[in-house]
Each structure stands twice: as structure tokens, then as C-alpha cells.
Design an enzyme around this catalytic site. Structure first.
Site, PDB file in Angstrom:
ATOM      1  N   CYS A 107      -1.856  -4.114   7.371  1.00 26.66           N
ATOM      2  CA  CYS A 107      -3.103  -3.798   6.655  1.00 26.66           C
ATOM      3  C   CYS A 107      -3.441  -2.317   6.770  1.00 26.66           C
ATOM      4  CB  CYS A 107      -4.244  -4.661   7.216  1.00 26.66           C
ATOM      5  SG  CYS A 107      -5.885  -4.209   6.623  1.00 26.66           S
ATOM      6  N   CYS A 140      -7.031  -1.433   7.794  1.00 25.44           N
ATOM      7  CA  CYS A 140      -7.255  -1.735   9.216  1.00 25.44           C
ATOM      8  C   CYS A 140      -6.886  -0.520  10.070  1.00 25.44           C
ATOM      9  CB  CYS A 140      -6.412  -2.927   9.653  1.00 25.44           C
ATOM     10  SG  CYS A 140      -6.792  -4.483   8.808  1.00 25.44           S
TER      11      CYS A 140
END
Length: 312
Positions: free
Chosen positions: A71, A74
Site C-alpha cells: 500500500c 500507507c
């Protein structure tokens, strides 16, 4: 985050199955029992040790960061949350949850989109934010979290142990190259266009700068999804199945939200439908998104194989 309360996610999050789990053995535990020094205020929480994290939320608010290695957003958000947590010196515990490695926690929090950040106050979930946000907004959310926690009788502090003290005294990490530092500063204030420019300058100086390549891909994604409305984007894409930009918008939103297979599938379907002379932008976007997730990821490998079959 406005006017939050510990009841805000009731019905949306079910932590009942995790409340009475035994603590994990040493080396895999979230922290020491409440009242004893903790080695770190940033811990890895798992399906096995989360009962202990819930118990600590009766002493201090616990911030739960649901993330995954693939991700991109993230990787932008997590360092900011860690930095702000450490600055609070034990008033908040940060529990990091890898959703791929801990499916029960991902299901309990109903993490359909990551990064997803939720707090726990006395065992009750409190919404914070979903998606990457600038540092100033993170600080504002943490400040409000502490206020809400105090209003609900959770205003303790975790005594920091030697591990945290040693980390505080450790030598500072090497400084980032100037253009990388410029890009990070721009990301923190939410100026993604300035970050893109900085990374592009870094690549002009060194085309093999892998950190700049990765950072540029991530921040371009953040810039593209900024301000997009998911429902409106999906409606536009459904109304025009061969509108390249409309499909790009939904694919970007899906990828930013962690729906990797959906993003790849949408663009591969579009690639298959378009005439050969209109396919290049779609192939280039796919290659860019492959780079964000990582060449070794099984989803990337499967998507590359399908792309190759469509090309040949």
C-alpha cells in the site's frame, strides 16, 4: 475528524472475539502489562496478541494503524503517525496491524480501504481517518483524540522502558538528500504537485534513484486521487466503459483504497476493449501501478501475465 465519540463505530467494528485472547509469548507480545515499562510506544499488533492491546486501551488511547506492504499511501502515512506518537511520550500507544498477516483483525475492523486508522478508548473503537493525510491533520486528530479519551476517563501514561529511552538517545538517522527532503516536506503539507516536482528533479540528476522512482509513483497516485469522489467516479466509469480517464480515476481510487485486483482488472478489461492504436496510455498506467505494488507481488505477476497475453 469532528465530534467523535467511543460509540461512533459500534456495529461497524466487532472486537468481541478478540477481547479475551491470551497475551502472546515474549518476543511477539504487543507490550508489557499495564503499569510496567513498555519497550516501545509503537508495537506490532497481531490476531494473537490483540487482547492485550485492548486491555491497555483502558490506560491510554491506542491508535490502530491498519496497513499493508503493497500500500503506497500507507508508506506515506505510517511514518507520520509513528513520529507524532513518539512525541507524546507514552500518552498514546500505536498498534500497527499488517492486514495481510492478520486477517481476523482486518475483518473485525472491516478494513475495506487502507490505510485505515482507528483509535481504541477503553476497548471502544473511535474513527480517525482513512487514506493518507498531511502531518498537520494527523496532529489535530491526535489532539482531539486525547481530549475525547480524557472525557471518558482514559488519561493515563505508559512508563517508557529502556528500549524507548535508548531509541531517543540513538544517533539521528542520516539526512535525506535535499530533493528527497523537499518532497517529504511537500507531502506533509499536502502539496503533492511540489513533491512531484522535487522527485522529478531528483530523477533528472540520477535516473537510477530507486527511492525517487518509488516516491514519485506514490505521490502521483496521491495527487490524482485528491479531490475525487468515489461514487461520482464509479458512476462516470459505468456510463462510459471505454472512457480512458474515467476508468483511470476508478482504478486509482481502488488502488489507493487497497483494492489491487479490482484496479488491475478494470484496466486490463479496458485494454482488451480498446483498438490497438489507443492502448498505449493504458499499458503505461498499468506498468506504473505494477511498480507501486512490487514486481514480486502475486497480483502483479498475474496481471502482467494477462497483459502479455493481450499484447501477443
Amino acid at each position: 475528524m469532528s465530534e467523535i465519540s467511543p460509540a461512533a463505530l459500534r456495529g461497524a467494528v466487532d472486537l468481541s472475539s478478540l477481547r479475551h485472547r491470551p497475551s502472546a509469548p515474549a518476543g511477539g507480545s504487543a507490550t508489557a502489562p499495564a503499569g510496567s515499562p513498555v519497550a516501545d510506544v509503537v508495537v506490532d499488533a497481531t490476531d494473537e496478541n490483540f487482547g492485550q492491546v485492548l486491555e491497555l486501551s483502558r490506560t491510554v488511547p491506542v491508535v490502530v494503524d491498519l496497513w499493508a506492504e503493497w500500500c503506497g499511501p500507507c508508506k506515506q502515512l505510517s511514518p507520520i503517525i509513528e513520529k507524532v506518537t513518539r512525541e507524546l511520550g507514552g500518552r498514546v500507544l500505536l498498534a500497527k496491524v499488517d492486514v495481510d498477516a492478520n486477517p481476523q483483525l482486518a475483518q473485525s475492523f472491516r478494513a475495506q480501504s487502507i490505510p485505515m486508522v482507528v483509535a481504541l478508548i477503553a476497548g471502544q473503537p473511535v474513527p480517525m481517518f482513512t487514506g493518507a493525510v498531511p502531518e498537520q491533520q494527523v496532529r489535530e486528530v491526535f489532539a482531539q483524540l486525547l481530549q475525547v479519551a480524557a472525557q471518558n476517563g482514559v488519561s493515563g501514561s505508559l512508563p517508557v522502558g529502556e528500549g524507548e529511552a535508548a531509541e531517543a538517545a540513538a544517533p539521528a538517522e542520516p539526512e535525506l538528500p535535499p530533493l528527497h527532503a523537499e518532497a517529504f516536506a511537500a507531502i506533509e503539507r499536502g502539496d503533492y504537485r511540489a513533491a512531484i516536482t522535487a522527485y522529478e528533479k531528483a530523477l533528472a540528476e540520477n535516473p537510477r534513484d530507486e527511492d525517487a522512482i518509488a516516491g514519485l509513483g506514490q505521490v502521483r497516485l496521491l495527487d490524482r486521487v485528491q479531490g475525487l469522489d468515489l461514487q461520482a467516479a464509479r458512476a462516470a466509469a459505468a456510463a462510459a466503459p471505454q472512457d480512458v480517464q474515467a476508468q483511470f480515476d476508478v482504478a486509482d481510487l481502488d488502488l489507493a483504497g487497497g483494492h489491487v485486483d479490482d484496479a488491475f482488472g478494470r484496466l486490463l478489461d479496458l485494454f482488451a476493449q480498446l483498438p490497438s492504436d489507443q492502448r498505449t496510455p493504458v499499458r503505461e498506467r498499468l506498468v506504473e501501478l505494477f511498480g507501486l505494488i512490487g514486481a514480486g507481488d502475486p497480483r502483479v505477476i498475474a496481471a502482467r501475465n494477462r497483459l502479455s497475453s493481450l499484447l501477443f
